[in-house]
Motif scaffolding. Structure first.
Motif, PDB file in Angstrom:
ATOM      1  N   VAL A  30       1.160  -3.883   4.211  1.00  0.00           N
ATOM      2  CA  VAL A  30       2.302  -3.137   3.426  1.00  0.00           C
ATOM      3  C   VAL A  30       1.844  -2.993   1.965  1.00  0.00           C
ATOM      4  O   VAL A  30       1.898  -3.990   1.243  1.00  0.00           O
ATOM      5  CB  VAL A  30       3.739  -3.332   3.863  1.00  0.00           C
ATOM      6  CG1 VAL A  30       4.373  -2.083   3.133  1.00  0.00           C
ATOM      7  CG2 VAL A  30       3.776  -3.598   5.230  1.00  0.00           C
ATOM      8  N   SER A  31       1.853  -1.705   1.406  1.00  0.00           N
ATOM      9  CA  SER A  31       1.712  -1.530  -0.094  1.00  0.00           C
ATOM     10  C   SER A  31       3.016  -1.432  -0.484  1.00  0.00           C
ATOM     11  O   SER A  31       3.774  -0.404  -0.216  1.00  0.00           O
ATOM     12  CB  SER A  31       0.782  -0.396  -0.325  1.00  0.00           C
ATOM     13  OG  SER A  31       0.855  -0.364  -1.672  1.00  0.00           O
ATOM     14  N   GLY A  67       3.467  -5.446  -4.410  1.00  0.00           N
ATOM     15  CA  GLY A  67       2.161  -5.715  -4.454  1.00  0.00           C
ATOM     16  C   GLY A  67       1.688  -5.505  -3.027  1.00  0.00           C
ATOM     17  O   GLY A  67       2.547  -4.785  -2.227  1.00  0.00           O
ATOM     18  N   ILE A  68       0.796  -5.970  -2.460  1.00  0.00           N
ATOM     19  CA  ILE A  68       0.264  -5.616  -1.021  1.00  0.00           C
ATOM     20  C   ILE A  68       0.626  -7.083  -0.410  1.00  0.00           C
ATOM     21  O   ILE A  68       0.243  -8.236  -0.396  1.00  0.00           O
ATOM     22  CB  ILE A  68      -1.155  -5.579  -0.833  1.00  0.00           C
ATOM     23  CG1 ILE A  68      -1.619  -4.650  -2.121  1.00  0.00           C
ATOM     24  CG2 ILE A  68      -1.477  -5.054   0.500  1.00  0.00           C
ATOM     25  CD1 ILE A  68      -1.053  -3.115  -1.944  1.00  0.00           C
ATOM     26  N   LEU A  84      -2.424  -3.902  -8.457  1.00  0.00           N
ATOM     27  CA  LEU A  84      -2.890  -2.959  -7.539  1.00  0.00           C
ATOM     28  C   LEU A  84      -1.927  -2.233  -6.870  1.00  0.00           C
ATOM     29  O   LEU A  84      -1.487  -2.700  -5.926  1.00  0.00           O
ATOM     30  CB  LEU A  84      -3.861  -3.878  -6.670  1.00  0.00           C
ATOM     31  CG  LEU A  84      -4.965  -2.927  -5.784  1.00  0.00           C
ATOM     32  CD1 LEU A  84      -6.201  -2.279  -6.846  1.00  0.00           C
ATOM     33  CD2 LEU A  84      -5.423  -3.925  -4.787  1.00  0.00           C
ATOM     34  N   GLN A  85      -1.980  -1.013  -7.179  1.00  0.00           N
ATOM     35  CA  GLN A  85      -0.996  -0.062  -6.516  1.00  0.00           C
ATOM     36  C   GLN A  85      -1.719   0.720  -5.671  1.00  0.00           C
ATOM     37  O   GLN A  85      -2.434   1.680  -6.097  1.00  0.00           O
ATOM     38  CB  GLN A  85      -0.259   0.808  -7.577  1.00  0.00           C
ATOM     39  CG  GLN A  85       0.502  -0.331  -8.439  1.00  0.00           C
ATOM     40  CD  GLN A  85       1.962  -0.828  -7.706  1.00  0.00           C
ATOM     41  OE1 GLN A  85       2.526  -0.017  -6.942  1.00  0.00           O
ATOM     42  NE2 GLN A  85       2.243  -1.869  -8.195  1.00  0.00           N
ATOM     43  N   ILE A  86      -1.617   0.286  -4.247  1.00  0.00           N
ATOM     44  CA  ILE A  86      -2.340   1.260  -3.375  1.00  0.00           C
ATOM     45  C   ILE A  86      -1.398   2.316  -2.901  1.00  0.00           C
ATOM     46  O   ILE A  86      -0.313   2.194  -2.430  1.00  0.00           O
ATOM     47  CB  ILE A  86      -2.595   0.197  -2.060  1.00  0.00           C
ATOM     48  CG1 ILE A  86      -3.828  -0.594  -2.650  1.00  0.00           C
ATOM     49  CG2 ILE A  86      -3.237   1.208  -1.015  1.00  0.00           C
ATOM     50  CD1 ILE A  86      -4.431  -1.704  -1.569  1.00  0.00           C
ATOM     51  N   LYS A  87      -1.853   3.732  -2.789  1.00  0.00           N
ATOM     52  CA  LYS A  87      -1.167   4.838  -2.301  1.00  0.00           C
ATOM     53  C   LYS A  87      -1.523   5.396  -1.116  1.00  0.00           C
ATOM     54  O   LYS A  87      -0.706   5.858  -0.328  1.00  0.00           O
ATOM     55  CB  LYS A  87      -1.232   5.919  -3.281  1.00  0.00           C
ATOM     56  CG  LYS A  87      -1.138   5.718  -4.970  1.00  0.00           C
ATOM     57  CD  LYS A  87       0.285   5.181  -5.154  1.00  0.00           C
ATOM     58  CE  LYS A  87       0.555   5.028  -6.673  1.00  0.00           C
ATOM     59  NZ  LYS A  87       1.912   4.651  -6.734  1.00  0.00           N
TER      60      LYS A  87
END
Length: 984
Positions: free
Chosen positions: A489-490, A494-495, A512-515
């Motif tokens: 999960v982002s 964080g992740i 680290l922002q993952i979309k």
């Protein structure tokens, strides 16, 4: 942790399984010709024949093949909105004419979403073409106008602006308009045919039926005396016995059903054609034909019956050797597809399951027949006549009344009345509600109310039931994907790696922002789109390297540790898509403003999760990707989906959505083709889902309230043939979704407070689950969502099974158990993660695996680390060992567990109470099912009046296992409003 990663994954190429289906499961159209004893052709007709899947292996054990998709389609307790949500409530009704001078009526109500404290507007628009129903969100700071509601229904131009109707009597007229959608009750014909009978005159001339036929009738319903019968009569005479003395009657999920049995209708020795019998059965849309004889004897054909009205025939044969029924369905060619599809082979040894299957199939079949051109045109003419007549009756009164209340044509839906007229308005509303409640009660007592029982979900496990995955999840979810038994999960923190109620594991920090992300376990890859704007990048990681960091707890990566994982040329990307079938090669299309970047990675079977762990950790997967080409579009895409061609050689396509259109782009040439143009002022693109029907590509285009299926035919080296097809169809959601998930045979639409579940093949509604605070988290394999639940309090979820003691023709209101509401006063709302297993939705035995357009589906077997994985073919059918295991477990549950004390459980889960129900078939005790109102009768007195009642005695009612509060975020639908129950 290693054991969890190496176990069988739920994200094995299941997107392929969700995206493939075959209409062959619903039969194929054949030209059926009937001839007389001399061989002369009598009649011919084109019918769709459903006989199970005949081209598959028939190595099955009869009676062990269970399905999960036996549901009533478009159930009335979900579709009859005016009766359920408007009638007897304060609401507003408007009348106007559109630009073509056609009158229309609009009804609007601000309702509570099934006692979940989720207020929303419900609107119904009546036009000559039919009704349109939508839900609109409620905003306390922004009022909703009639103009905005009509605009959402694509009605913007008027010849006469809408004006409000204040007369309470309008409720009765609108209820009549809603009843034009179809009858709540049904009449089915039952024709008895002896072995060797080939003409309808012979079949209708049978005076009596065999013993097996009588048992079949006893299974379908109960024998009633027609004289004095006060329930639904289905066109039979209940005063003078002119249509016989007895008949078969039953109630299934609130629907009253009368059977026109050929051997019970009047018989005439002088009339060889038996006109009186044909007058009833020949005018039934659906007819059951019970045929005696062996399988090798001449079979029944619909062309044997001279009827232009009957569209569906259900052929039933009984096998005495194994006490089983075989079913075959004939549908006239113009009847749309309807479920449930027949099993393979279509043999039922469980008689109760057979009864449920037949009744659901016949009810769905009659509803589908009403959509054929013949019936649809008649219904449209009737609806047009009723609307015009009502409009002409109302217009003089609307012109006479010219007070302050009547001027609010484009005002707020529920405006504040002026002080001078407030008392008058309150009095009018009180009379409005009183008349509506009386009308609702009258309709209910008559048996014409849409009272399909929603209580079946209390007693039968539905495939969309959710399971608690993680309670009190404190973070905001951006995106996620499943990884083995975990969920990656982002979040804003964080992740995170989430397990079933286990402590959260940090994988990447919040820098680290993952979309957007995809976990591809067979390829040992994690693909992610990070950041936004000019700094957006596409990153690729080895899952084995990420797994190693988690197990050794060496480090928590940040975005500064991911420089070697950036794919070249992807800077500034705002969207990407991968191909569903990545067996031969992985294709990635990256959107950078209006440019599409095509990147591929060749599939290496040795590069699996376990073998990848043997590679050097410094080796970057970036080197395995290669840039192919760049394609320019006219606008940046909002939605993007990859469509696999049948050969994979220069015929792969990209479906893109932008502006007001969906286009298909050839991956090899970059040529663009118009797939669909959206005729609307505002377009909210939701999704374009690639589905494969018998290996041929199709697309489900979802935008606004609409979901449209378009088939794509490849032609001349990859150029698609885009033209209207008979297989194309469209349907409308009741609420605008923000995400759509396909899990054959279902398609699920996610809104902010509900999940709307329909069938892929025809778009028919199956169920609407209310889930407050809903957010879809991941759906590539199992479906994960986040929802609001009450922190404290447990629902009273005890279910009462119905038994039979009062008038069978009078529908009874059943109170539903309530689940926790989203948030109560004084309570702090929290969010939990729930999971809907994909295997429950698609079912392991619903269909055989269909071949991918490119390669066979491959699944990696669970093995220990360090050993090369062995690809095996994935089978969706039950093996003999699995069948034996299921049978053994079921036998233990039914025989052993019932007599054993149930151990106490810890936590919120309550102790399960189990009891056995004793029944003697010789005493005429009628079936006890969760979905029926049951009629108890005695074999000595068939004329005795039936009664129904509900029983809560624990000694006579089998109590079901109660779930903990956190496992039931759905609100079960109540059939009746509390005010109506109080009024009764």
């Amino acid at each position: 942790l290693m054991r969890h990663f190496c176990s069988s994954s739920v994200s094995e190429d299941l997107g392929c399984r969700r995206g493939e289906f075959s209409r062959k499961h619903y039969g194929s159209v054949e030209l059926l010709i009937s001839s007389d004893a001399d061989g002369a052709i009598q009649r011919a007709g084109r019918f769709r024949v459903e006989n199970g899947t005949s081209d598959e292996n028939t190595d099955y054990t009869p009676g062990t093949w269970h399905r999960t998709d036996v549901h009533l389609e478009n159930p009335e307790y979900h579709t009859r909105w005016y009766f359920k949500y408007f009638l007897g409530k304060v609401h507003q009704n408007y009348v106007g004419t559109d630009a073509e001078k056609n009158p229309f009526f609009l009804s609007v109500v601000l309702s509570d979403q099934n006692n979940q404290r989720v207020p929303q507007y419900r609107s119904i628009l009546w036009r000559k073409t039919g009704t349109q129903k939508i839900c609109l969100p409620y905003c306390p700071t922004k009022t909703l106008s009639v103009k905005s509601i009509l605009s959402a229904m694509s009605l913007d131009k008027f010849e006469k602006s809408p004006r409000e109707i204040l007369h309470p009597e309008i409720q009765k007229d609108l209820l009549v308009l809603e009843e034009q959608e179809g009858s709540v009750n049904f009449k089915f014909g039952v024709l008895y045919a002896k072995d060797g009978q080939l003409t309808d005159d012979e079949m209708f001339s049978n005076e009596t039926g065999s013993e097996s036929f009588q048992r079949f009738l006893g299974l379908m319903g109960d024998k009633i005396t027609l004289k004095g019968w006060t329930g639904y009569r289905g066109g039979l005479d209940t005063k003078n016995d002119t249509t016989g003395s007895f008949s078969i009657y039953t109630v299934y999920q609130g629907h009253e059903i009368m059977f026109h049995v050929s051997t019970m209708l009047p018989y005439s020795r002088e009339n060889k054609q038996q006109v009186e019998r044909k007058r009833h059965i020949g005018n039934d849309i659906v007819t059951i034909v019970f045929q005696e004889g062996e399988e090798s004897s001449p079979a029944f054909k619909p062309s044997m019956i001279r009827s232009h009205f009957t569209h569906i025939f259900a052929l039933v044969r009984y096998n005495k050797q194994n006490d089983s029924y075989r079913l075959k369905i004939f549908s006239e060619e113009s009847v749309p597809l309807f479920g449930p599809p027949l099993p393979s082979p279509p043999v039922f040894t469980n008689h109760q399951e057979f009864r449920d299957f037949v009744l659901v199939k016949l009810i769905n079949g009659e509803k589908a027949t009403l959509e054929t051109p013949t019936f649809a045109q008649k219904r449209q003419r009737t609806l047009d006549m009723l609307i015009r007549s009502l409009y002409q009756d109302l217009m003089p009164d609307l012109h006479k009344v010219n007070n302050m209340l009547n001027r609010r044509s484009f005002s707020d839906v529920l405006p504040e009345s002026p002080k001078s007229t407030r008392k008058k308005e309150e009095a009018r509303q009180a009379e409005f509600v009183r008349l509506g409640q009386a009308l609702k009660l009258k309709t209910t007592v008559k048996g014409d109310a849409p009272t399909s029982l929603a209580t079946t979900s209390l007693c039968k496990k539905e495939p969309w039931e959710s399971q608690p995955f993680c309670s009190n999840f404190p973070h905001e979810v951006v995106c996620a994907d499943s990884w083995g038994q975990f969920l990656l999960v982002s979040t804003d923190a964080g992740i995170l790696l989430v397990d079933d109620d286990q402590p959260l594991v940090q994988v990447f920090d919040k820098t680290l922002q993952i979309k957007q992300m995809h976990v591809l376990e067979p390829l040992d890859l994690l693909i992610a789109r990070t950041d936004k704007g000019k700094d957006s990048r596409l990153l690729v990681f080895r899952l084995s390297a990420v797994q190693k960091d988690i197990e050794t707890k060496q480090m928590i990566r940040s975005k500064y540790d991911c420089r070697e994982n950036k794919l070249e040329r992807t800077k500034g990307c705002h969207l990407y898509a991968i191909n569903t079938h990545h067996g031969s090669e992985l294709r990635i299309v990256v959107a950078i403003r209006n440019k599409l970047l095509l990147v591929t990675k060749k599939y290496n079977p040795c590069n699996s999760l376990t073998s990848g762990s043997l590679l050097s950790s410094s080796e970057s997967p970036v080197e395995e990707f290669q840039y192919i080409r760049e394609i320019c579009l006219s606008d940046p895409p909002v939605v993007m989906t990859l469509v696999d061609g049948p050969t994979g050689d220069s015929d792969n396509m990209i479906c893109v959505a932008y502006r007001h259109q969906f286009d298909l782009v050839n991956e090899s040439t970059g040529e663009s083709y118009r797939l669909h143009h959206v005729e609307a002022n505002k377009v909210n693109f939701v999704a374009a889902i690639d589905v494969y029907e018998d290996g041929e590509a199709g697309l489900l285009l979802c935008y606004n309230y609409v979901c449209q299926y378009r088939k794509v035919y490849p032609l001349n080296g990859g150029s698609p043939l885009i033209q209207p097809s008979a297989s194309d169809f469209h349907f409308s959601w009741n609420q605008v979704p923000y995400a759509v998930v396909c899990a054959f045979p279902y398609i699920l639409a996610f809104t902010t407070d509900s999940i709307e579940i329909r069938l892929v093949v025809n778009g028919n509604l199956v169920h609407t689950a209310v889930v407050p605070g809903l957010q879809l988290v991941a759906s590539r394999s199992d479906i994960y969502f986040k929802a609001t639940a009450a922190v404290s309090g447990s629902p009273n979820s005890s279910s009462k099974e119905m038994s039979s003691r009062s008038s069978p023709q009078t529908p009874i209101a059943y109170e539903m158990a309530e689940c926790p509401v989203s948030s109560l006063e004084g309570e702090v709302p929290c969010k939990n993660l729930y999971k809907i297993p994909l295997s429950n939705l698609v079912g392991r035995s619903i269909e055989r695996p269909l071949k991918s357009p490119l390669v066979p589906k491959v699944v990696t077997t669970p093995i220990s680390s360090g050993i090369a994985s062995v690809p095996v073919t994935h089978s969706l059918s039950l093996s003999r060992m699995e069948i034996k295991e299921i049978a053994s477990r079921t036998r233990k549950e039914l025989l052993g567990l019932l007599d054993e004390p149930i151990p106490k459980t810890e936590g919120p889960q309550k102790q399960k109470k189990v009891s056995r129900r004793q029944s003697d078939p010789k005493q005429g005790a009628v079936r006890s099912t969760s979905s029926d109102r049951i009629i108890s009768s005695s074999s000595e007195s068939n004329s005795e009046k039936r009664h129904l009642s509900t029983s809560s005695d624990p000694d006579t009612v089998a109590n079901r296992e109660e779930s903990p509060p956190s496992s039931c975020p759905f609100q079960l639908t109540s059939l009746y409003d509390e005010d109506i129950i109080d009024l009764k």
